[in-house]
Design an enzyme around this catalytic site. Structure first.
Site, mmCIF file in Angstrom:
data_model
loop_
_atom_site.group_PDB
_atom_site.id
_atom_site.type_symbol
_atom_site.label_atom_id
_atom_site.label_comp_id
_atom_site.label_asym_id
_atom_site.label_seq_id
_atom_site.Cartn_x
_atom_site.Cartn_y
_atom_site.Cartn_z
ATOM 1 N N LYS A 200 0.838 -1.194 0.000
ATOM 2 C CA LYS A 200 0.000 0.000 0.000
ATOM 3 C C LYS A 200 0.879 1.253 0.000
ATOM 4 C CE LYS A 200 -3.501 2.380 2.686
ATOM 5 N NZ LYS A 200 -4.365 2.405 3.849
ATOM 6 N N GLU A 206 10.597 -4.542 4.419
ATOM 7 C CA GLU A 206 10.715 -5.925 3.967
ATOM 8 C C GLU A 206 10.419 -6.037 2.474
ATOM 9 O OE1 GLU A 206 9.095 -4.810 6.564
ATOM 10 O OE2 GLU A 206 9.289 -6.146 8.294
ATOM 11 N N GLY A 261 -4.667 -1.745 5.061
ATOM 12 C CA GLY A 261 -3.884 -2.895 4.594
ATOM 13 C C GLY A 261 -4.523 -4.223 4.953
ATOM 14 N N ARG A 262 -4.980 -4.350 6.209
ATOM 15 C CA ARG A 262 -5.528 -5.646 6.648
ATOM 16 C C ARG A 262 -6.932 -5.899 6.131
ATOM 17 N NH1 ARG A 262 -4.203 -2.114 10.519
ATOM 18 N NH2 ARG A 262 -5.777 -1.214 11.884
ATOM 19 N N GLU A 347 -4.002 -5.849 15.146
ATOM 20 C CA GLU A 347 -3.562 -4.535 14.671
ATOM 21 C C GLU A 347 -4.714 -3.537 14.799
ATOM 22 O OE1 GLU A 347 -1.938 -3.704 10.598
ATOM 23 O OE2 GLU A 347 -0.027 -4.222 11.504
ATOM 24 N N HIS A 378 -3.241 -31.939 19.628
ATOM 25 C CA HIS A 378 -2.064 -32.688 20.086
ATOM 26 C C HIS A 378 -0.924 -31.755 20.453
ATOM 27 C CE1 HIS A 378 -4.055 -36.399 18.939
ATOM 28 N NE2 HIS A 378 -4.560 -35.657 17.964
ATOM 29 N N LYS A 489 9.922 0.058 13.953
ATOM 30 C CA LYS A 489 10.429 0.350 12.601
ATOM 31 C C LYS A 489 11.499 1.437 12.671
ATOM 32 C CE LYS A 489 6.278 -0.587 9.829
ATOM 33 N NZ LYS A 489 5.265 -0.008 8.955
HETATM 34 O O1 F6P Z 1 3.542 -2.774 9.796
HETATM 35 C C1 F6P Z 1 2.200 -2.557 9.671
HETATM 36 C C2 F6P Z 1 1.712 -2.388 8.257
HETATM 37 O O2 F6P Z 1 1.599 -1.037 7.976
HETATM 38 C C3 F6P Z 1 0.396 -3.116 8.074
HETATM 39 O O3 F6P Z 1 -0.684 -2.401 8.537
HETATM 40 C C4 F6P Z 1 0.395 -3.363 6.612
HETATM 41 O O4 F6P Z 1 -0.546 -4.324 6.224
HETATM 42 C C5 F6P Z 1 1.829 -3.785 6.411
HETATM 43 O O5 F6P Z 1 2.569 -2.962 7.285
HETATM 44 C C6 F6P Z 1 2.328 -3.664 5.014
HETATM 45 O O6 F6P Z 1 2.215 -2.353 4.554
HETATM 46 P P1 F6P Z 1 2.323 -1.991 3.019
HETATM 47 O O7 F6P Z 1 1.204 -2.675 2.299
HETATM 48 O O8 F6P Z 1 2.230 -0.504 2.956
HETATM 49 O O9 F6P Z 1 3.649 -2.489 2.526
#
Ligand code: F6P
Length: 524
Positions: A200, A206, A261-262, A347, A378, A489
């Protein structure tokens, strides 16, 4: 804002709750009433919620509905659907529901256009019209994203693997640990691989690192910068950053700030899902969610499945000190649902301040965890049955097996699901040996789907989204921001540079400095 715990509805519930905490209270006695199932279950199409194995009587439910009224849940539901800026800290609407409105009456032209573009792309890849830079068909798609840009698509595409409709294989890479990307790429041919960079913000560490490494891997295979257009697609609100990365403007799919995002798997973030199961099935997924939206928006509180589930969560966190809640799908394809729900719930609800800035004076979002049944039986079920923690459970079962020829084994699965919820509630006391006693009195919901279709899965996910929203409204929380992820972060950015800077390391706290120096020494 008056404190929630001092409010009349909360106080009435507090007084009522003592009835269930008495040592001699046996909640399983509630099941002696033959009407218990019919009166404490709700069905919407092919999805049923049985909440009869909960600590609730008609009076409990009535008091919980009073709490919902007191906190103006109905008005809040309307505010969400009508696009009010309910995400007040970021001054935005939360309109993920707009993504599921059928195109024929969808008032958001940008949504309709984007879905059509997704359909065109899926068709092009599946038909072989979309060719890699050497003229070959795409054989593998790698979704690079994290959090909401990974968990939903990964969960849904695995859950609906039996609907897979093409030869194209899907891979998900999220972790900044290079092991994941390296292991994924080791199996792939750059000339036949399509990368989807799903982010987003297009700023997430990452995703940025993995996307850069993927591009490097592609170029090192001897392909040129111009070839990137045939192999990289992006989905983002940050179109400029994606173009700077080198993605062709025709390969950019938009996202909007009013989609969290979620809550984004319904948008172009779901492109990987559509590539796996085809556009028709993806539309069914949207249709199932849309149907749950209509149920949520139009059902009275008493008949409203997300509202009832939210109230029961509030009941347990608020009055029984439940710190966590387990989600156990008795369906192997739904294996990833708990981790998806972890982000969705935690979140959204893992907050200690209300929208008005006051500190919440009740428990708020509980820890969500779980794995698929029967595997969980289990490992951690021992604690559910006999531990000192009070952990309500959501059991999820699918009546129809995905494997048509294995009916007896599927029934074993269902029998286990039923037996666990019963055992948790009923318990079994041993006359002399406490260690062999099951105290019982442990509540659960059972969600039963007729079949694990895209439509029913869409409904199930939307149900949890709405449940979370109702919880947030009652606690007064903004479910749509996530400032809690920022500090870690920020720190990681400065700590990264300290690895290469002795002077910076010297200024660190002793724990971080000691660990970092050992990391450097052992990592050589
Ligand atoms: O670290 C939290 C977050 O902002 C989430 O809310 C989101 O889904 C994820 O990182 C990834 O964000 P993006 O889609 O902007 O890479």
């Amino acid at each position: 804002m008056t404190s929630l715990s001092a409010s009349p509805a909360w106080q009435a519930l507090l007084a009522h709750s003592t009835r269930f905490s008495q040592r001699d209270s046996r909640c399983c006695d509630l099941l002696n009433d033959n009407k218990r199932f019919s009166e404490y279950s709700l069905q919407h199409e092919q999805l049923l919620l049985d909440y009869s194995k909960n600590f609730c009587t008609a009076e409990t439910m009535q008091l919980l509905f009073c709490l919902a009224q007191q906190t103006q849940v109905s008005a809040a539901i309307e505010a969400m659907f009508t696009g009010k800026k309910i995400n007040i800290t970021e001054n935005r609407a939360a309109l993920h529901t707009a993504l599921r409105i059928p195109p024929t009456n969808n008032p958001y032209p940008e949504v309709v256009t984007t879905i059509q573009r997704m359909a065109d792309l899926v068709h092009a890849v599946h038909s072989g019209e979309w060719q890699g830079c050497t003229g070959e068909r795409i054989s593998d798609v790698v979704n690079i994203g994290i959090g909401g840009s990974d968990l939903g698509p990964a969960m849904v595409s695995e859950a609906l693997a039996s609907y897979s409709c093409s030869e194209v294989k899907l891979h998900f890479v999220s972790n900044v640990d290079p092991v994941q990307l390296t292991a994924t790429l080791a199996k792939l041919d750059p000339a036949r691989t399509l990368f989807i960079i799903a982010s987003k913000s297009f700023r997430t560490l990452e995703t940025r690192e993995n996307a850069n490494s993927a591009r490097k891997w592609f170029l090192l295979a001897g392909h040129g910068k111009d070839d990137i257009a045939r192999h990289f697609i992006a989905i983002t609100t940050n179109l400029k950053a994606a173009e700077e990365f080198g993605i062709n403007s025709q390969n950019l799919f938009p996202l909007w700030d009013w989609v969290g995002g979620r809550f984004s798997l319904w948008s172009a973030i779901g492109l990987s899902i559509a590539l796996a199961i085809g556009m028709e099935n993806f539309r069914d997924l949207l249709a199932g969610a849309y149907s749950m939206d209509r149920h949520f928006q139009s059902s009275p509180l008493e008949q409203n499945i997300p509202v009832v589930m939210a109230l029961l969560s509030i009941w347990y966190t608020g009055f029984f000190n439940a710190h966590s809640s387990a989600v156990v799908p008795y369906a192997q394809p739904l294996r990833q649902l708990p981790r998806f729900l972890q982000q969705l719930c935690m979140e959204s609800l893992g907050k200690r301040t209300a929208k008005d800035g006051s500190v919440i004076d009740t428990n708020s979002g509980e820890v969500i965890w779980g794995t698929e049944g029967t595997n969980g039986q289990h490992s951690y079920f021992q604690l559910l049955h006999q531990g000192t923690e009070f952990i309500p459970v959501d059991f999820i079962a699918v009546a129809k097996s995905a494997v048509a020829d294995e009916l007896p084994q599927h029934r074993q699965l269902l029998a286990n699901c039923l037996s666990q919820s019963l055992a948790l509630l009923q318990g079994r006391l041993h006359p002399t040996d406490e260690a062999r006693s099951f105290p019982g009195n442990r509540p659960s919901n059972t969600l039963l789907l007729a079949d694990l279709t895209p439509y029913n899965l869409g409904s199930l996910i939307a149900l949890y989204e709405h449940k979370v929203y109702v919880q947030s409204v009652i606690w007064g929380i903004n479910a749509f921001d996530q400032f809690g992820v920022e500090l870690g972060k920020d720190l990681s950015e400065s700590l990264y540079t300290a690895f290469a800077d002795q002077a910076q390391r010297e200024s660190l706290d002793p724990s971080t400095k000691g660990l970092m120096e050992l990391m450097l020494k052992w990592g050589e």
